[in-house]
Design a protein around this motif. Structure first.
Motif, PDB file in Angstrom:
ATOM      1  N   THR A   1     -39.918  -6.212 -26.625  1.00 17.42           N
ATOM      2  CA  THR A   1     -38.959  -7.000 -27.403  1.00 17.42           C
ATOM      3  C   THR A   1     -37.605  -6.937 -26.719  1.00 17.42           C
ATOM      4  OG1 THR A   1     -40.162  -6.475 -29.436  1.00 17.42           O
ATOM      5  CG2 THR A   1     -37.924  -7.352 -29.672  1.00 17.42           C
ATOM      6  N   LEU A   2     -37.234  -8.030 -26.099  1.00 14.21           N
ATOM      7  CA  LEU A   2     -36.013  -8.053 -25.300  1.00 14.21           C
ATOM      8  C   LEU A   2     -34.779  -7.680 -26.110  1.00 14.21           C
ATOM      9  CD1 LEU A   2     -34.635  -8.674 -22.628  1.00 14.21           C
ATOM     10  CD2 LEU A   2     -34.574 -11.094 -23.289  1.00 14.21           C
ATOM     11  N   ASP A   3     -34.778  -8.013 -27.399  1.00 12.93           N
ATOM     12  CA  ASP A   3     -33.612  -7.737 -28.240  1.00 12.93           C
ATOM     13  C   ASP A   3     -33.209  -6.260 -28.215  1.00 12.93           C
ATOM     14  OD1 ASP A   3     -33.909 -10.199 -30.772  1.00 12.93           O
ATOM     15  OD2 ASP A   3     -35.326  -9.888 -29.143  1.00 12.93           O
TER      16      ASP A   3
ATOM     17  N   SER B   1     -28.013  -4.412 -25.352  1.00 13.69           N
ATOM     18  CA  SER B   1     -29.027  -4.966 -26.235  1.00 13.69           C
ATOM     19  C   SER B   1     -28.434  -5.522 -27.516  1.00 13.69           C
ATOM     20  CB  SER B   1     -30.038  -3.885 -26.601  1.00 13.69           C
ATOM     21  OG  SER B   1     -29.388  -2.831 -27.301  1.00 13.69           O
TER      22      SER B   1
ATOM     23  N   ARG C   1     -27.928 -13.566 -21.739  1.00 12.61           N
ATOM     24  CA  ARG C   1     -29.288 -13.310 -22.177  1.00 12.61           C
ATOM     25  C   ARG C   1     -29.710 -14.349 -23.212  1.00 12.61           C
ATOM     26  NH1 ARG C   1     -29.666  -7.494 -23.706  1.00 12.61           N
ATOM     27  NH2 ARG C   1     -31.668  -8.042 -24.604  1.00 12.61           N
TER      28      ARG C   1
ATOM     29  N   ASN D   1     -32.541 -14.217 -25.808  1.00 12.28           N
ATOM     30  CA  ASN D   1     -33.630 -13.422 -26.385  1.00 12.28           C
ATOM     31  C   ASN D   1     -34.769 -14.307 -26.900  1.00 12.28           C
ATOM     32  OD1 ASN D   1     -32.232 -11.089 -25.835  1.00 12.28           O
ATOM     33  ND2 ASN D   1     -31.432 -10.852 -27.905  1.00 12.28           N
TER      34      ASN D   1
ATOM     35  N   ASN E   1     -36.782 -14.889 -23.990  1.00 14.86           N
ATOM     36  CA  ASN E   1     -37.109 -13.669 -23.226  1.00 14.86           C
ATOM     37  C   ASN E   1     -36.625 -13.734 -21.788  1.00 14.86           C
ATOM     38  OD1 ASN E   1     -38.572 -12.394 -25.402  1.00 14.86           O
ATOM     39  ND2 ASN E   1     -40.216 -13.850 -25.009  1.00 14.86           N
TER      40      ASN E   1
END
Length: 129
Positions: A28-30, A53, A72, A74, A77
């Motif tokens: 989970t990129l978050d 993050s 980013r 999210n 991804n």
């Protein structure tokens, strides 16, 4: 399976631009800070830019401030590195990496590559006329 795949490298003339992308999967990129690092022949790997993050705080190496921008996405991804006004000294293999930043800052993580637990294979950037 955690994966990070870099793309967007290539040959560009001095003063030109490139946009590197880091496609992530398997986590989970978050919840992860993402860093961009580079390594030129005969030199140590150095942190170029990192993004947290949580609050999207960022760090840039002095050598790229004002020229590079990290962002980013999210939802998709992906983490991107926009590189403008490229110089021959930017020539290197560029890597993206993921790591948890619960108890540290992205500045600290960028200065210590060992802070990142997962790495991509890298993409070559050559700045030359």
């Amino acid at each position: 399976q955690v994966q990070l795949v870099e793309s967007g490298g290539g040959l560009v003339q001095p003063g030109g631009s490139l946009r590197l992308s880091c496609a992530t999967s398997g986590f989970t990129l978050d919840y992860y800070a993402i860093g961009w690092f580079r390594q030129a022949p005969g030199k140590e790997r150095e942190g170029v830019s990192c993004i947290s993050s949580s609050d999207d705080s960022t760090y840039y190496a002095d050598s790229v401030k004002g020229r590079f921008t990290i962002s980013r996405d999210n939802a998709n991804n992906t983490v991107n590195l926009q590189m403008n006004s490229l110089k021959p000294e930017d020539t290197a293999v560029y890597y993206c990496a993921a790591g948890r930043d619960w108890v540290t800052t992205v500045q600290t993580m960028c200065l210590f590559p060992g802070s990142f637990s997962s790495w991509g294979q890298g993409t070559q950037v050559i700045v030359s006329s």
